[in-house]
Enzyme design. Structure first.
Site, PDB file in Angstrom:
ATOM      1  N   ASP A 106     -21.138 -43.984  34.369  1.00  0.00           N
ATOM      2  CA  ASP A 106     -21.697 -43.112  35.395  1.00  0.00           C
ATOM      3  C   ASP A 106     -21.126 -41.714  35.166  1.00  0.00           C
ATOM      4  OD1 ASP A 106     -22.558 -45.543  36.373  1.00  0.00           O
ATOM      5  OD2 ASP A 106     -21.819 -45.219  38.414  1.00  0.00           O
ATOM      6  N   SER A 246     -12.652 -37.375  34.895  1.00  0.00           N
ATOM      7  CA  SER A 246     -12.387 -37.617  33.487  1.00  0.00           C
ATOM      8  C   SER A 246     -13.688 -37.472  32.708  1.00  0.00           C
ATOM      9  CB  SER A 246     -11.764 -39.000  33.284  1.00  0.00           C
ATOM     10  OG  SER A 246     -12.128 -39.894  34.314  1.00  0.00           O
TER      11      SER A 246
END
Length: 285
Positions: A106, A246
């Site tokens: 995602d 991230s």
């Protein structure tokens, strides 16, 4: 719900203001240095992996509108258990057959062409593939190819999968700093070439040699990959991040796949495109 949206917008604006101060002012850059250190990340990580962090779970779930029924467990012993929660497979189906290139996670996708080793973003600094990989010979193989950048926010699912079946090499870890991966930081410094990161080269069944890389971010020194060298399967869980935003980067050689043009078009306009793990990225044949 409307009040929650207003509060989220206000929080985002406040965070953006703080990041502009940190990255665009002299005093801010002095303060920023310890914030980007791996020592601070380890301290924060130790706390978030302890039972003392459980009080953070409920407000995190509520603020980010996370439906825990989509996941295998809600009996979390610490905050990082919640953050790295495992989703029910049916909620992230793997699209199509062998010819389908899927998103590994995602996140928010930007797609760039690699020209003479250089990746040029509209809202970020230039960086080279050779500095990203610390391997000039390997980098040359991807000239003319594609660099796909998936930026994960804190509310995204933080596990990721292999984009194709094949034979992977050993994981290569590159130590570094831990800048945020927010766009404002990408504009100020070559974040992906400075942050700690880990990648593997995969001889994939359908897209030739590819690189799949995970990049740490502020308060995210922990990249947890499961496998060493060996055979892997498309859609197989590759690993997970612990707390924070991230990034995952995928490098593809020239001519091996035709990416959906909307991703390139949006990136050229400075817009990231939301994607889900397992979603098809290449054009329909």
């Amino acid at each position: 719900m409307i009040e929650d949206i207003k509060n989220n917008v206000l929080a985002y604006e406040q965070e953006a203001k703080a990041l502009r101060f940190l990255y665009n002012t002299t005093i801010g850059r002095i303060i920023l240095k310890p914030l980007c250190s791996r020592i601070l990340s380890k301290i924060a990580g130790a706390f978030l992996s302890s039972s003392m962090s459980k009080f953070l779970i409920e407000p995190f779930v509520r603020k980010n509108h996370i439906d825990l029924e989509d996941y295998y467990s809600d009996k979390f012993k610490c905050f990082n258990d919640c953050f790295s929660r495992k989703i029910i497979e049916s909620k992230r189906p793997i699209e199509g057959g062998q010819e389908v290139l899927i998103a590994p996670c995602d996140g928010w996708l930007s797609a760039y062409e690699i020209r003479d080793d250089v990746v040029i973003g509209v809202k970020q600094s230039r960086y080279t593939i050779s500095s990203l990989l610390r391997d000039e010979k390997l980098a040359r193989e991807f000239n003319g190819g594609l660099c796909l950048v998936f930026r994960l926010c804190v509310d995204n699912y933080h596990r990721y999968c292999y984009i194709d079946s094949g034979k992977k090499g050993e994981n290569i870890y590159i130590p570094g700093k831990l800048h945020t991966v927010r766009p404002i930081a990408l504009h100020a410094v070559p974040v992906f070439c400075e942050n700690c990161r880990e990648y593997t080269v995969i001889e994939s069944d359908n897209f030739g040699k590819i690189v799949q890389m995970e990049v740490g971010a502020m308060l995210v020194g922990k990249i947890k990959n499961y496998h060493g060298a060996g055979d892997v399967l498309k859609g197989q869980e590759k690993g997970m991040f612990l707390y924070g935003g991230s990034t995952i980067i995928v490098l593809l050689k020239n001519g091996v796949v035709s990416i959906n043009k909307k991703f390139i078009k949006n990136t050229d306009a400075g817009v990231e495109t939301p994607v889900k793990m397992g979603e098809r990225l290449n054009k329909m044949v």
